[in-house]
Design a protein around this motif. Structure first.
Motif, PDB file in Angstrom:
ATOM      1  N   ASP A 315       0.855  -1.185   0.000  1.00 12.87           N
ATOM      2  CA  ASP A 315       0.000   0.000   0.000  1.00 12.87           C
ATOM      3  C   ASP A 315       0.892   1.236   0.000  1.00 12.87           C
ATOM      4  N   LEU A 316       0.825   2.022  -1.075  1.00 13.21           N
ATOM      5  CA  LEU A 316       1.639   3.232  -1.204  1.00 13.21           C
ATOM      6  C   LEU A 316       0.821   4.421  -0.709  1.00 13.21           C
ATOM      7  N   GLU A 317       1.187   4.935   0.474  1.00 10.34           N
ATOM      8  CA  GLU A 317       0.353   5.933   1.133  1.00 10.34           C
ATOM      9  C   GLU A 317       1.005   7.327   1.059  1.00 10.34           C
ATOM     10  N   CYS A 318       1.364   7.705  -0.162  1.00  8.22           N
ATOM     11  CA  CYS A 318       1.935   9.032  -0.388  1.00  8.22           C
ATOM     12  C   CYS A 318       2.016   9.245  -1.893  1.00  8.22           C
ATOM     13  N   SER A 319       2.352  10.468  -2.281  1.00 11.35           N
ATOM     14  CA  SER A 319       2.651  10.729  -3.691  1.00 11.35           C
ATOM     15  C   SER A 319       4.159  10.800  -3.870  1.00 11.35           C
ATOM     16  N   MET A 320       4.603  10.491  -5.076  1.00  9.83           N
ATOM     17  CA  MET A 320       6.027  10.591  -5.448  1.00  9.83           C
ATOM     18  C   MET A 320       6.104  11.561  -6.611  1.00  9.83           C
ATOM     19  N   SER A 321       6.660  12.729  -6.353  1.00 17.72           N
ATOM     20  CA  SER A 321       6.639  13.784  -7.370  1.00 17.72           C
ATOM     21  C   SER A 321       7.764  14.772  -7.121  1.00 17.72           C
ATOM     22  N   ASP A 322       8.382  15.222  -8.184  1.00 16.36           N
ATOM     23  CA  ASP A 322       9.380  16.284  -8.071  1.00 16.36           C
ATOM     24  C   ASP A 322       8.736  17.671  -8.139  1.00 16.36           C
ATOM     25  N   ASN A 323       7.418  17.705  -8.295  1.00  8.81           N
ATOM     26  CA  ASN A 323       6.711  18.976  -8.461  1.00  8.81           C
ATOM     27  C   ASN A 323       5.900  19.387  -7.237  1.00  8.81           C
ATOM     28  N   THR A 324       5.817  18.528  -6.225  1.00  7.32           N
ATOM     29  CA  THR A 324       5.062  18.884  -5.020  1.00  7.32           C
ATOM     30  C   THR A 324       5.998  19.554  -4.022  1.00  7.32           C
ATOM     31  N   GLU A 325       5.456  20.501  -3.256  1.00  3.97           N
ATOM     32  CA  GLU A 325       6.229  21.167  -2.214  1.00  3.97           C
ATOM     33  C   GLU A 325       6.346  20.243  -1.009  1.00  3.97           C
ATOM     34  N   LYS A 326       7.538  20.010  -0.518  1.00  4.20           N
ATOM     35  CA  LYS A 326       7.764  19.076   0.579  1.00  4.20           C
ATOM     36  C   LYS A 326       7.583  19.804   1.918  1.00  4.20           C
ATOM     37  N   PRO A 327       6.621  19.388   2.732  1.00  2.00           N
ATOM     38  CA  PRO A 327       6.399  20.048   4.027  1.00  2.00           C
ATOM     39  C   PRO A 327       7.629  19.940   4.928  1.00  2.00           C
ATOM     40  N   THR A 328       7.903  20.961   5.686  1.00  2.00           N
ATOM     41  CA  THR A 328       9.020  20.939   6.639  1.00  2.00           C
ATOM     42  C   THR A 328       8.560  20.561   8.040  1.00  2.00           C
ATOM     43  N   ASP A 329       7.270  20.576   8.300  1.00  2.00           N
ATOM     44  CA  ASP A 329       6.714  20.229   9.610  1.00  2.00           C
ATOM     45  C   ASP A 329       6.893  18.724   9.857  1.00  2.00           C
ATOM     46  N   PRO A 330       7.647  18.305  10.882  1.00  2.00           N
ATOM     47  CA  PRO A 330       7.844  16.873  11.133  1.00  2.00           C
ATOM     48  C   PRO A 330       6.577  16.164  11.600  1.00  2.00           C
ATOM     49  N   PHE A 331       5.532  16.917  11.898  1.00  2.00           N
ATOM     50  CA  PHE A 331       4.276  16.326  12.344  1.00  2.00           C
ATOM     51  C   PHE A 331       3.159  16.471  11.305  1.00  2.00           C
ATOM     52  N   THR A 332       3.525  16.832  10.095  1.00  2.00           N
ATOM     53  CA  THR A 332       2.517  17.034   9.058  1.00  2.00           C
ATOM     54  C   THR A 332       1.754  15.739   8.769  1.00  2.00           C
ATOM     55  N   PHE A 333       0.523  15.895   8.315  1.00  2.00           N
ATOM     56  CA  PHE A 333      -0.262  14.747   7.863  1.00  2.00           C
ATOM     57  C   PHE A 333      -0.403  14.743   6.338  1.00  2.00           C
ATOM     58  N   LEU A 334       0.442  15.495   5.673  1.00  2.00           N
ATOM     59  CA  LEU A 334       0.456  15.531   4.220  1.00  2.00           C
ATOM     60  C   LEU A 334       1.738  14.852   3.749  1.00  2.00           C
ATOM     61  N   PHE A 335       1.578  13.715   3.044  1.00  2.00           N
ATOM     62  CA  PHE A 335       2.726  12.863   2.736  1.00  2.00           C
ATOM     63  C   PHE A 335       3.092  12.930   1.255  1.00  2.00           C
ATOM     64  N   THR A 336       4.339  13.312   0.987  1.00  2.00           N
ATOM     65  CA  THR A 336       4.850  13.304  -0.380  1.00  2.00           C
ATOM     66  C   THR A 336       6.363  13.168  -0.336  1.00  2.00           C
TER      67      THR A 336
END
Length: 576
Positions: A315-336
């Motif tokens: 189960d791949l529970e994130c996106s893999m993209s060079d175009n998405t902004e990577k969150p800096t928050d270590p507690f984020t619930f947005l996975f990429t």
């Protein structure tokens, strides 16, 4: 012994429909009295092998009980074929022996057997020396044979398995129970959880644990099986007068009892399937990959084991993209993460991923499209999400050793927010309507194996709720081969429903939740399919190291994970 019409069709067809009908009920292994059919269709006792009944003589000179029993049943069967007119021969003789005949037309057949134990005994393989010691009673405790759990070894005699002739074994450990059929054996192993039995390969399913011997694993079709020790081999020879049709008749009869000709391919077409739980390459996992400058780092400790399967799914529970902004928050619930994270999937031989979960669409159509393009470019299949509802409901279709294996992905957590619609991209919503219709469509499309992969349940619980159980049962009612789940972050119960296994949650796999034992430990499932049905479910616990990297646990330490699964399984069973 169960008839297997799919893989035996070619030989059975040579006998015609009448013979096929007869094979389906040609008796129970272990019979000591043969019968024959008269011209009026009534059944009467027949003379034992060695005397003529009708026109055909079958004998087993100097044979062991298993050989004699086989000859008795073959005697009955062939004479019925003569009476039906399927065979035309007079005054002929057929001999069944355990040694090769010196001359004449002949056929060599063999029945493969395997040692089986209770499915919870933590042992996968025996050394041949330990097998001999277990059989003759000199190896008395399972710890002596490599199990991390101690227990006095007992033997259950499975009478359809025939008489064992294993080099180095002159006497057998006296049995504590004797069973004439497989359901009785399963119950006996439950009553004697440290017992073993020697069982024909063709009757084994996931309700027991079949053990490999020195790396030779006939159930999974793995290892060099040429020197596998547990085989009952027979040579069948006959007079020239029996004619060319006899070989097909004899081979068809042998197949119905699990004896396969040397020329027959590996019986059951075994497929090794591995399924892992939730993989996030985002948040702390992404940070670790950047720190190590290695986007395959999370899967390096398990890659060799995962890629050894014929097909591996996760189960791949994130996106893999060079175009998405990577969150800096270590507690984020947005996975990429970056597109390079696909390197880990390819390193581990992961052939397909479910996208039906509550984090795959965190970055919308951009993240979805880039991820699917990345997967496609590396030959990795996907299912459970798409540009619209029709695409999201499409199965992942995998051709494995000539079989059509279909996976269906369902998001039971975030469909209200991320679910696909006719005019918008997203995940496939988990509804009973879609489950019923999609499994039915897969069957109509000719799928040989159908596996729904559900993303469901409350988080941080080990026991599935009633709605999960209802959906799993519904999927099986409509034809699912087995059911697998993920999302709770804990491993959960297993269940057998109508003879089909359910794995409610595999737990975390590549994850960064380091605040509890349960979230730092997960498992993947190694599944063996034979005759398109699951015959082995092996749960392989993992410990997640450094908030990103699963490591396969040693047998002793893995017991803590397995005990949580077993306790939850017992609780589900108590519910009825």
């Amino acid at each position: 012994m169960h008839a297997r019409p799919v893989t035996r069709r070619a030989l059975l067809g040579a006998l015609g429909s009448g013979a096929i009908a007869l094979l389906a009920g040609c008796g129970t292994p272990g019979l000591t009295t043969a019968t024959t059919t008269t011209g009026q269709g009534t059944r009467t006792p027949a003379a034992p092998p060695g005397s003529v009944v009708g026109t055909l003589l079958v004998e087993a000179p100097g044979g062991d009980p298993a050989t004699v029993g086989f000859a008795q049943r073959l005697h009955d069967f062939l004479n019925e074929q003569v009476a039906r007119g399927s065979l035309t021969t007079t005054g002929a003789r057929l001999t069944v022996t355990s040694a090769a005949p010196s001359s004449g037309p002949q056929s060599k057949v063999s029945q493969t057997l395997a040692p089986v134990v209770h499915w919870r005994l933590p042992l996968d393989m025996l050394k041949q020396a330990d097998l001999i010691g277990i059989l003759n009673g000199t190896v008395k405790d399972w710890q002596q044979a490599g199990s991390p759990v101690a227990g006095t070894i007992e033997r259950i005699e499975f009478t359809p398995g025939g008489t064992l002739t294993v080099p180095g074994v002159s006497t057998l450990l006296p049995p504590v129970a004797s069973c004439n059929d497989y359901p009785t054996l399963v119950a006996a192993l439950a009553a004697h959880p440290f017992a073993f039995a020697i069982v024909p390969l063709d009757v084994i399913d996931f309700q027991v644990r079949a053990l490999a011997i020195d790396g030779m694993d006939p159930l999974a079709g793995r290892g060099d099986l040429t020197s596998y020790p547990l085989r009952h081999q027979l040579w069948l020879s006959w007079d020239e007068a029996l004619g060319g049709g006899l070989r097909d008749a004899v081979n068809a009869f042998a197949l119905s009892y699990g004896y396969f000709p040397e020329s027959f391919p590996l019986p059951g077409n075994p497929i090794n399937l591995t399924v892992a739980g939730d993989i996030i390459f985002g948040r702390t996992v992404h940070t670790r990959m950047v720190q190590y400058n290695d986007f395959a780092h999370p899967l390096r400790l398990v890659a060799l084991r995962l890629k050894s399967a014929d097909l591996t799914i996760a189960d791949l529970e994130c996106s893999m993209s060079d175009n998405t902004e990577k969150p800096t928050d270590p507690f984020t619930f947005l996975f990429t993460t970056n597109a390079a994270a696909v390197d880990g999937l390819t390193l581990a031989g992961i052939g397909g991923v479910s996208l039906a979960n509550n984090h795959f669409m965190n970055f919308g159509a951009l993240g979805m499209n880039d991820t699917i393009a990345d997967l496609k470019a590396h030959g990795i299949g996907w299912f459970g999400a798409g540009a619209n509802l029709t695409e999201a409901r499409k199965p992942g279709m995998f051709n494995v050793k000539g079989l059509k294996v279909y996976f269906l992905g369902y998001d039971g957590i975030s469909a209200a927010e991320y679910g696909a619609r006719d005019d918008r991209p997203g995940t496939c919503p988990l509804t009973a309507e879609y489950v019923m219709a999609d499994i039915s469509a897969a069957k109509q499309a000719g799928a040989d194996v159908i596996i729904p992969f559900f993303h469901w349940s409350e988080e941080y619980v080990a026991i599935p709720n009633p709605s999960m159980r209802s959906l799993a049962h519904l999927a099986i009612d409509y034809g699912a081969t087995l059911v697998i789940g993920s999302h709770p972050h804990w491993v959960q119960a297993t269940e057998w429903y109508k003879g089909v296994p359910i794995l409610y949650s595999l737990g975390n796999f590549v994850f960064d939740q380091n605040w509890s034992i349960e979230t730092m430990q997960g498992m993947f499932a190694e599944i063996v399919l034979r005759y398109q049905k699951p015959v082995r479910i092996r749960l392989v616990p993992v410990q997640i190291e450094e908030m990103n990297q699963p490591r396969i646990m040693e047998p002793g330490e893995s017991l803590q994970v397995l005990q949580r699964v077993y306790a939850a399984t017992d609780a589900v069973k108590a519910m009825g």
